[in-house]
Enzyme design. Sequence first.
Site, PDB file in Angstrom:
ATOM      1  N   LYS A 198       1.437  80.801  60.465  1.00 52.58           N
ATOM      2  CA  LYS A 198       0.934  81.553  59.404  1.00 52.58           C
ATOM      3  C   LYS A 198       0.776  80.440  58.176  1.00 52.58           C
ATOM      4  CE  LYS A 198       1.572  85.632  56.388  1.00 52.58           C
ATOM      5  NZ  LYS A 198       2.318  86.689  56.207  1.00 52.58           N
ATOM      6  N   GLU A 204       8.919  73.763  64.663  1.00 51.31           N
ATOM      7  CA  GLU A 204       8.627  73.779  66.103  1.00 51.31           C
ATOM      8  C   GLU A 204       7.445  73.879  66.553  1.00 51.31           C
ATOM      9  OE1 GLU A 204      12.364  76.248  64.957  1.00 51.31           O
ATOM     10  OE2 GLU A 204      10.543  76.055  64.286  1.00 51.31           O
ATOM     11  N   GLY A 255       5.525  88.523  60.512  1.00 52.35           N
ATOM     12  CA  GLY A 255       5.477  87.749  62.019  1.00 52.35           C
ATOM     13  C   GLY A 255       5.526  88.536  63.233  1.00 52.35           C
ATOM     14  N   ARG A 256       6.748  89.441  63.088  1.00 45.81           N
ATOM     15  CA  ARG A 256       7.003  90.283  64.186  1.00 45.81           C
ATOM     16  C   ARG A 256       6.160  91.324  64.545  1.00 45.81           C
ATOM     17  NH1 ARG A 256      11.084  89.687  60.687  1.00 45.81           N
ATOM     18  NH2 ARG A 256      11.868  91.732  59.660  1.00 45.81           N
ATOM     19  N   GLU A 341      16.084  91.212  64.173  1.00 49.92           N
ATOM     20  CA  GLU A 341      15.569  90.406  62.860  1.00 49.92           C
ATOM     21  C   GLU A 341      15.130  91.446  61.757  1.00 49.92           C
ATOM     22  OE1 GLU A 341      13.251  86.475  63.072  1.00 49.92           O
ATOM     23  OE2 GLU A 341      11.836  87.696  62.503  1.00 49.92           O
ATOM     24  N   HIS A 372      21.059  94.156  89.716  1.00 53.35           N
ATOM     25  CA  HIS A 372      22.101  93.160  90.599  1.00 53.35           C
ATOM     26  C   HIS A 372      22.509  92.328  89.317  1.00 53.35           C
ATOM     27  CE1 HIS A 372      20.795  94.964  94.636  1.00 53.35           C
ATOM     28  NE2 HIS A 372      19.749  95.083  93.883  1.00 53.35           N
ATOM     29  N   LYS A 510      16.652  76.870  59.472  1.00 55.05           N
ATOM     30  CA  LYS A 510      15.673  75.885  59.152  1.00 55.05           C
ATOM     31  C   LYS A 510      15.914  74.718  57.986  1.00 55.05           C
ATOM     32  CE  LYS A 510      11.907  79.297  60.135  1.00 55.05           C
ATOM     33  NZ  LYS A 510      10.614  79.909  59.779  1.00 55.05           N
TER      34      LYS A 510
END
Length: 541
Positions: A198, A204, A255-256, A341, A372, A510
């Site tokens: 954004k 990263e 963002g999410r 979040e 499993h 951050k």
Amino acid sequence: MPATRCDQSPVWAALQAHFQAQGAAFDVRQAFAQEPHRFEQWSLQAPEVFADLSKNRIDAQAMALLLDLARDLGLESQRDAMLRGEAINVTEGRAVLHTALRAPVGEWPFNDQVHAALERMLAFAESVRDVERSGFSDVVHIGIGGSDLGPAMVVQALHSVAHPRLKLHFVSNVDGHDLAAVLRDLDPARTLFVIASKTFTTQETLANAEAAKAWFLAQGGMDVARHFVATSSNTEAAAAFGIQTTFGFWDWVGGRYSLWSVIGLPIAIAIGPKHFKALLAGAHAMDEHFARTPLEGNLPVLLGLLDVWYRNFHGFASRSIAPYHQGLRRLPAYQQQLEMESNGKQVDRVGESLPYSTSPVVWGEAGTNGQHAYFQMLHQGTDVIPVEFIAVKTPDFGAHVEGALAERLHDQHRKLLANCLAQSQALLQGKRFEDALAEQAPTASKTLDAAILARHRTFAGNRPSTTLLLECLSPRSLGALIALYEHRVFVSGAVWGINSFDQWGVELGKALCNSLLPRLDSGDVQGLDGSTAGLMGRLRT
């Protein structure tokens, strides 16, 4: 925003009293015996999603009180304020309008801008999908968090309608092993990179973008502007990188919640404009359900209130997600960010410390793999963990699957569905000591005392679960399912009186990373705690 916090409402006290009197000892098995129509009473059809809530540890009185609590706290007015575009993200002074991103042309906030951006993005996606003219065979999407989890999950889920000649790759981790593994087999002349950030400052993402560009140039790539595009609001920074094609969006897109925006470019490239619009339409149908359905029949509301009941009264600290469809294998990771979040907060909207718990830990794995791996704990562990099963009635293996293979895979889907039903049934029913004692277990020790063995093979049962059923996994049904989860998180956050739309906990890490990075080069440990200083020393030697 309401002045009353949930624990200050008289309904909260009534819920506590009801829990002590009946809720704590509630046995779903007894409820089914006493309520012949419990399944019908506790299941409902929402757009594209059928929900069975009947196996949960809740009775009609508890749900009635939870609905009273929601009304007392003004849940409907809070919902309406979000949909109108009021700045309900109070700590950042922003509106929360992901619903506007999937609204059709009409009277919705920012409708003209949204559709202009959508059509531009879809037109570009279509040009990439024309592989004869574009020359692209691979698309590498570089982002992290909400810019990665949503698009990656959706592309994976909708593989049956994806472009047969385009491969989508997703890189998010700053760990170079992530990018290196993707680049290994790519041809730079046939690769398009989508950089999703954004602000175009995400550490990263920019590190991976710079590395990808270095690889591209080292491999003889000549046209950065053609092979790199951005989904970002910072067009200047993207241009400085060498990108000329940038798709921007607005500060009210969290963002999410951003996969519906231009952040969904890799989705549009993979499935095409028609299917992308179907994804939006499914989400909008759930938006309409959430906005207009009375609370008693409103699925996001009922699920959100059930989450409050489990977290704050039963004290259940986590919820396991078990999607019985391989395409949804990344859904638990997506839901982790969406819920943890959003609602992993310790203060209310005015900054007061909360005396009650908020977000549960959300985790899971696709069925039958999870059976499993960790289902042993779900059945016989010391913690009660509500489970959410997601089943898809009709499979779609793709047009390339036919004949004998199609018959076998459809038979396997029947086995998959039977496993899903069996697990929720086993969690409910359990196994009594007397039944375990009467059984012959083929793999059990022949010398162990029968009573001891029976205690090992006894299941408490009465372990709650919800089952969500889709007719098929299509763009429309997936859109509705994701929107259902978004609104559910809003409901529980609204009841808890928190801001579900900021993420300051992410920011601290951050900032500390940026301060530590130069110290890894200089070796300066002054002012650091002993552990961090010691670890830094080990890393530098």
